[in-house]
Every structure is written in C-alpha cells, then in structure tokens.
Design an enzyme around this catalytic site. Structure first.
Site, short mmCIF file in Angstrom:
data_model
loop_
_atom_site.label_atom_id
_atom_site.label_comp_id
_atom_site.label_asym_id
_atom_site.label_seq_id
_atom_site.Cartn_x
_atom_site.Cartn_y
_atom_site.Cartn_z
N HIS A 84 -20.25 5.78 4.28
CA HIS A 84 -20.66 4.45 4.79
C HIS A 84 -21.01 4.55 6.26
CE1 HIS A 84 -18.85 1.49 1.63
NE2 HIS A 84 -19.57 2.44 1.09
N TYR A 135 -14.40 -7.44 6.07
CA TYR A 135 -13.09 -7.97 6.47
C TYR A 135 -13.33 -9.41 6.92
CZ TYR A 135 -11.51 -3.05 6.97
OH TYR A 135 -11.20 -1.71 6.77
N PRO A 156 -2.65 -2.13 6.89
CA PRO A 156 -3.84 -1.46 6.36
C PRO A 156 -5.17 -1.94 6.95
CG PRO A 156 -2.86 -2.92 4.72
CD PRO A 156 -1.93 -2.91 5.88
N LYS A 191 -6.07 3.13 8.50
CA LYS A 191 -5.65 4.28 9.30
C LYS A 191 -4.51 5.12 8.69
CE LYS A 191 -8.49 4.03 12.53
NZ LYS A 191 -9.57 4.48 11.66
N TYR A 237 -12.63 2.89 14.41
CA TYR A 237 -12.71 2.84 12.94
C TYR A 237 -13.07 4.19 12.35
CZ TYR A 237 -13.24 0.62 8.39
OH TYR A 237 -13.07 0.25 7.08
P1 RFL Z 1 3.24 8.84 0.68
O1 RFL Z 1 1.87 8.70 0.08
O2 RFL Z 1 4.15 7.67 0.63
O3 RFL Z 1 3.91 10.09 -0.01
C1 RFL Z 1 5.28 10.39 0.17
C2 RFL Z 1 5.76 11.19 -1.02
O4 RFL Z 1 7.13 11.54 -0.81
C3 RFL Z 1 7.82 11.32 -2.02
N1 RFL Z 1 9.26 11.10 -1.75
C4 RFL Z 1 10.21 12.02 -2.01
N2 RFL Z 1 10.13 13.28 -2.47
C5 RFL Z 1 11.31 13.95 -2.63
N3 RFL Z 1 12.52 13.39 -2.37
C6 RFL Z 1 12.63 12.13 -1.89
N4 RFL Z 1 13.82 11.58 -1.68
C7 RFL Z 1 11.44 11.39 -1.69
N5 RFL Z 1 11.18 10.14 -1.24
C8 RFL Z 1 9.85 9.99 -1.29
C9 RFL Z 1 7.15 10.10 -2.63
O5 RFL Z 1 7.39 9.99 -4.03
C10 RFL Z 1 5.69 10.39 -2.29
O6 RFL Z 1 5.03 11.11 -3.30
O7 RFL Z 1 3.15 9.28 2.23
P2 RFL Z 1 2.09 10.23 2.98
O8 RFL Z 1 1.84 11.47 2.20
O9 RFL Z 1 2.56 10.26 4.37
O10 RFL Z 1 0.70 9.42 2.91
C11 RFL Z 1 0.53 8.20 3.59
C12 RFL Z 1 -0.44 7.30 2.84
O11 RFL Z 1 -0.02 7.21 1.49
C13 RFL Z 1 -0.51 5.90 3.46
O12 RFL Z 1 -0.47 5.96 4.87
C14 RFL Z 1 -1.80 5.17 3.05
O13 RFL Z 1 -1.82 4.92 1.68
C15 RFL Z 1 -1.95 3.86 3.82
N6 RFL Z 1 -3.12 3.08 3.39
C16 RFL Z 1 -4.39 3.40 3.84
N7 RFL Z 1 -4.59 4.47 4.64
C17 RFL Z 1 -5.85 4.83 5.04
O14 RFL Z 1 -6.00 5.81 5.79
N8 RFL Z 1 -6.97 4.13 4.64
C18 RFL Z 1 -6.87 3.04 3.81
O15 RFL Z 1 -7.88 2.49 3.42
C19 RFL Z 1 -5.54 2.61 3.41
N9 RFL Z 1 -5.36 1.56 2.60
C20 RFL Z 1 -2.94 1.99 2.52
C21 RFL Z 1 -4.10 1.23 2.15
C22 RFL Z 1 -1.68 1.66 2.01
C23 RFL Z 1 -1.55 0.58 1.15
N10 RFL Z 1 -0.24 0.32 0.64
C24 RFL Z 1 0.04 -0.03 -0.68
C25 RFL Z 1 0.92 0.61 1.46
C26 RFL Z 1 -3.97 0.16 1.31
C27 RFL Z 1 -2.69 -0.20 0.83
C28 RFL Z 1 -2.60 -1.41 -0.04
C1 PHB Z 2 -9.07 0.03 0.31
O1 PHB Z 2 -10.20 0.21 -0.18
O2 PHB Z 2 -8.05 0.10 -0.37
C2 PHB Z 2 -8.98 -0.30 1.75
C3 PHB Z 2 -10.11 -0.25 2.55
C4 PHB Z 2 -10.03 -0.58 3.89
C5 PHB Z 2 -8.81 -0.95 4.42
C6 PHB Z 2 -7.67 -1.00 3.64
C7 PHB Z 2 -7.75 -0.67 2.29
O3 PHB Z 2 -8.74 -1.30 5.73
#
Ligand code: RFL
Ligand code: PHB
Length: 390
Positions: A72, A201, A293, A297, A385
């Site tokens: 994008h 957004y 979110p 980031k 961004y």
């Molecule tokens: P994770 O993905 O939470 O993975 C951690 C892993 O550790 C395991 N774990 C254990 N393993 C062994 N023993 C234990 N006691 C444990 N406890 C936990 C878990 O099962 C899991 O598999 O962390 P990690 O790897 O640091 O990754 C971080 C990302 O997942 C997170 O920052 C992003 O998803 C945030 N996020 C977004 N980030 C972006 O860069 N761009 C986005 O567009 C974006 N959109 C989002 C998001 C997060 C969202 N939610 C639901 C929080 C949108 C949403 C809705």
């Molecule tokens: C997503 O597609 O899940 C998404 C995209 C942008 C954001 C957060 C989540 O800022």
C-alpha cells in the site's frame, strides 16, 4: 536438555528470532504453551513495516508474502466529512505491506522442520530460574513429564501475559509505564471485498472505525466500543450498520456486507516495561510493551526488537562480544518509545474519549484540519506509519 538460547513463546517474535539465530548457527529451542492451530487461530495484525518485510526477505521466507501481500502506498484519515489521504510513498519513498500476522506465522512455522528450528508446543508450567546469573535454566512439563533446559541466554517472546516479564518483576527489578484506554476495538473478519483499496481510520461522532483488509476478497473492520461491552450483543448486522455510519459517506456505499468469520473485542492499552533485559533474560515484543492498535505498530515493534536481539546474540555467540547484549534494552527502548508516542497520539486524535469536553473535541478538529492542509504534518505521520529506521 542444553542449548545456547531458550526462547519462550512461538508467536511471531519467538519464531522470527529462532529462525534468525538458526541462520547464524546459534543453537536454540522455542517453548510454546499452545498448539500450532491455536497460535494460527489468533487474528491480529495486518500491516507490516519494512523492518518486518525485510526480516522475512533476509530469511528467504518472503515468497508467499510477495505473491499474496498487498503493498500500500498510503492510507486515509476520515473526519466525518472528508478523507485525508496520507501518501506515504510520495512523502517518504516507502510503502507498507498488508499481509496478516496469521500468514507470517504460518510461513515461519512451516519452515521450522526444514531449517532445524525446534519448537516444543503444548509446553506447560514454563518457569524461569537463575536469570540474574550466567547459567539460567527453564523448566516445563509436557505430557506429564518434567523437563529442564539449561541455556546461556533466555529470551522472553511470550506476549503480555507470559512468565518472562514476571520473572524480572519477581526480582524486584524493572518499572512499568501504563495507560489503559476506556474502550476496546470490536473486530470483524469477513470474506467480502474491502470497501476501499487503502485503509481508512475514521473519527465520527458515534466513535472510531477502521476499514482494513487481508486480501482482495477478505475484509477486516473495527469499531471502538466501551470496555464493558459484550461481543454477543453485537450481531453482524449491528456491526455493519455502525460501520456504514462511522466510515462516512465516501466509504459507506462501497461496503459489502457478509457473515463474520471472526468477531472479538480487544482492550486498548499503552504499556512499556523497562529495562528490557535483566542479566541473562532479554524481552522481545508484547512481553515488554503494548501499543494500542491505531498505528499498526505492535507486530512491527516485535520485529525490531527481534532484529536487535538477533544481532546482539549473534555477536555474543560467534565472537564473545557482549557489548550489544549490554546495550540491547536501551537500543530497543529508543525505538519502542517513539512507536508508543505515535500510537498514543493517533489514538488520541481518532477516538472520542468519554471524558472529553468541547475543548478536546475542538483540538481534534483543529489537528485534523492542520493535517489535511500541511505537507509537513502529513510527512510526520507518514514516516511514523511506514516505520522509523532500525
Ligand atoms: P504474541 O503474538 O502474543 O505471542 C506470544 C506467544 O507466547 C506464548 N506464551 C507462552 N508460551 C509458553 N509458556 C507460557 N507461559 C506462555 N505464555 C504465552 C503465547 O501462546 C504466544 O504464542 O506476542 P509477540 O510474538 O510479541 O507478537 C506481538 C504481536 O502479536 C502483537 O503486537 C500484534 O498482534 C499487535 N497488533 C498489530 N500489530 C501490528 O504491527 N500491526 C497491526 O496491524 C496490528 N493489529 C494487533 C492488531 C493486535 C490486536 N489484538 C487483538 C491485540 C490488531 C489487534 C486487534
Ligand atoms: C488490521 O488489519 O487488523 C489492522 C490494520 C491497521 C491497524 C490495526 C489493525 O492500525
């Protein structure tokens, strides 16, 4: 069992780090509490910065991302009346990649066997010991058997609720910085074409909305809701109606409705734990910090932590050079705080806070109008961004 690096958590941070270390000949074992299917079932990030794309390229695991991901050039802010386009490509010369966290995780998982990255799934009761010395060990049980891993370094990639950060807190170390927001994001995933070719957004009188996507045929939308809300009270129709109102007249006619294939509410939080290392334990990703979110980031910060950690661990195990491990926390936190600032300020700009009065609303209107008419303001947003340099 004995290894050089024990990684806790096989989310994107843990798997990326494991592959980077294996590529440099550093021994490591990854422990994950859940099953692979559970890890892949979590619908999260969708927008990747260059740092994340670059690490997949470096590992040679970028083929599917290049094939199926959507580069994008920009994205849009909607203020209820107009769309303000932020042309990242023109303003910074860089793009972002729309490719789901699920897909990146799948690509990393599928390469484990071939590249000799050992991941122990369903590892229960993972506990860290001796992290303040130079001979830490990690205990866990699997299938009723107790196991011990002796390692030189432990890396906590276990997300916000994992045991690694708690191990530092347990020693009386570290400091927490936190801001909890009075709303969460209700997300819906559906197999329908996106309403716009770029993300929108929106700050609307009824609240925030985001139109995002996973592909040309799969859409991801969010609206903000009070934290007290239950997902069961939100039928698909109610969500589609709310999205059509909040995304405004430019987008609403182009929304294709369809049954949800996933629906959940995620709370919003800004959180930093410092330092990100104590002795033989380093923290990467959500185990050390959370961003709301709004700036996309979270996963990208996990990737930049992993980039710094992999460099530091490679220098240590290949050349006995400890400097980068000693500097790891300061190096990673310098980038983390800037992403925290951006995510917090975009959240502040695009949401209606219950405590806000007429003055705060007037500030939002003024800022959106400033952004709409200032190339300097748009450039600042665009460079944050697409991601600050590592
Ligand atoms: P994770 O993905 O939470 O993975 C951690 C892993 O550790 C395991 N774990 C254990 N393993 C062994 N023993 C234990 N006691 C444990 N406890 C936990 C878990 O099962 C899991 O598999 O962390 P990690 O790897 O640091 O990754 C971080 C990302 O997942 C997170 O920052 C992003 O998803 C945030 N996020 C977004 N980030 C972006 O860069 N761009 C986005 O567009 C974006 N959109 C989002 C998001 C997060 C969202 N939610 C639901 C929080 C949108 C949403 C809705
Ligand atoms: C997503 O597609 O899940 C998404 C995209 C942008 C954001 C957060 C989540 O800022």
């Amino acid at each position: 069992m004995k290894t050089q690096v024990c990684i806790i958590g096989a989310g994107p941070a843990g798997l990326l780090l494991g592959h980077l270390l294996r590529a440099e000949g550093v021994e490591c074992i990854v422990l994950e509490r859940r099953t692979p299917e559970y890890v892949l079932g979590r619908i999260r990030a969708g927008v990747l910065e260059q740092v994340t794309v670059g690490l997949m390229e470096r590992l040679g695991l970028d083929a599917r991302m290049k094939e199926e991901g959507l580069p994008h050039d920009g994205f849009n802010l909607a203020d209820g009346e107009r769309l303000i386009r932020i042309d990242c490509a023109e303003l910074t010369g860089r793009q972002v990649m729309v490719y789901g966290q699920t897909e990146i995780t799948r690509d990393l998982m599928e390469a484990c066997d071939e590249r000799g990255l050992e991941v122990v799934y369903e590892a229960q009761d993972v506990a860290l010991h001796g992290i303040d010395g130079d001979a830490p060990h990690v205990t866990f049980s699997k299938g009723g058997t107790s196991n011990t891993i002796d390692a030189r370094i432990v890396v906590g990639c276990d997300g916000f609720h994992g045991p690694s950060r708690q191990a530092i807190i347990g020693t009386g170390g570290g400091r927490e910085f936190e801001r909890v927001y009075p709303f969460g994001w209700l997300g819906i995933l559906a197999d329908v074409p996106p309403c716009n070719h770029e993300l929108i957004y929106a700050n609307h009188a009824r609240g925030f909305a985001l139109a995002s996507m996973r592909s040309a045929t799969r859409s991801r939308y969010y609206i903000d809701v009070p934290t007290s809300e239950n997902v069961e009270d939100w039928s698909d129709d109610r969500i589609w109606d709310e999205l059509a109102t909040r995304l405004g007249p430019d987008a609403a006619p182009h929304i294709t409705r369809g049954p949800s294939i996933e629906k959940s509410i995620a709370p919003l939080r800004s959180y930093v734990f410092a330092p990100m290392r104590l002795g033989a334990l380093m923290l990467c990703g959500d185990s050390a910090h959370i961003v709301p979110p709004t700036g996309a980031k979270g996963l990208n910060l996990a990737a930049s932590d992993v980039y710094y950690a992999a460099e530091a661990l490679t220098a240590f195990f290949q050349r006995s050079d400890n400097d980068a491990i000693a500097a790891y926390s300061d190096t990673a936190l310098a980038r983390v705080w800037k992403a925290e600032r951006f995510s917090w300020s975009l959240t502040r700009l695009m949401h209606r806070f219950p405590e806000d009065g007429a003055f705060e609303r007037a500030m939002q209107v003024a800022e959106l109008d400033y952004i709409a008419n200032s190339r300097a303001a748009q450039t600042s947003i665009a460079e944050n961004y697409v991601g600050l340099p590592v």
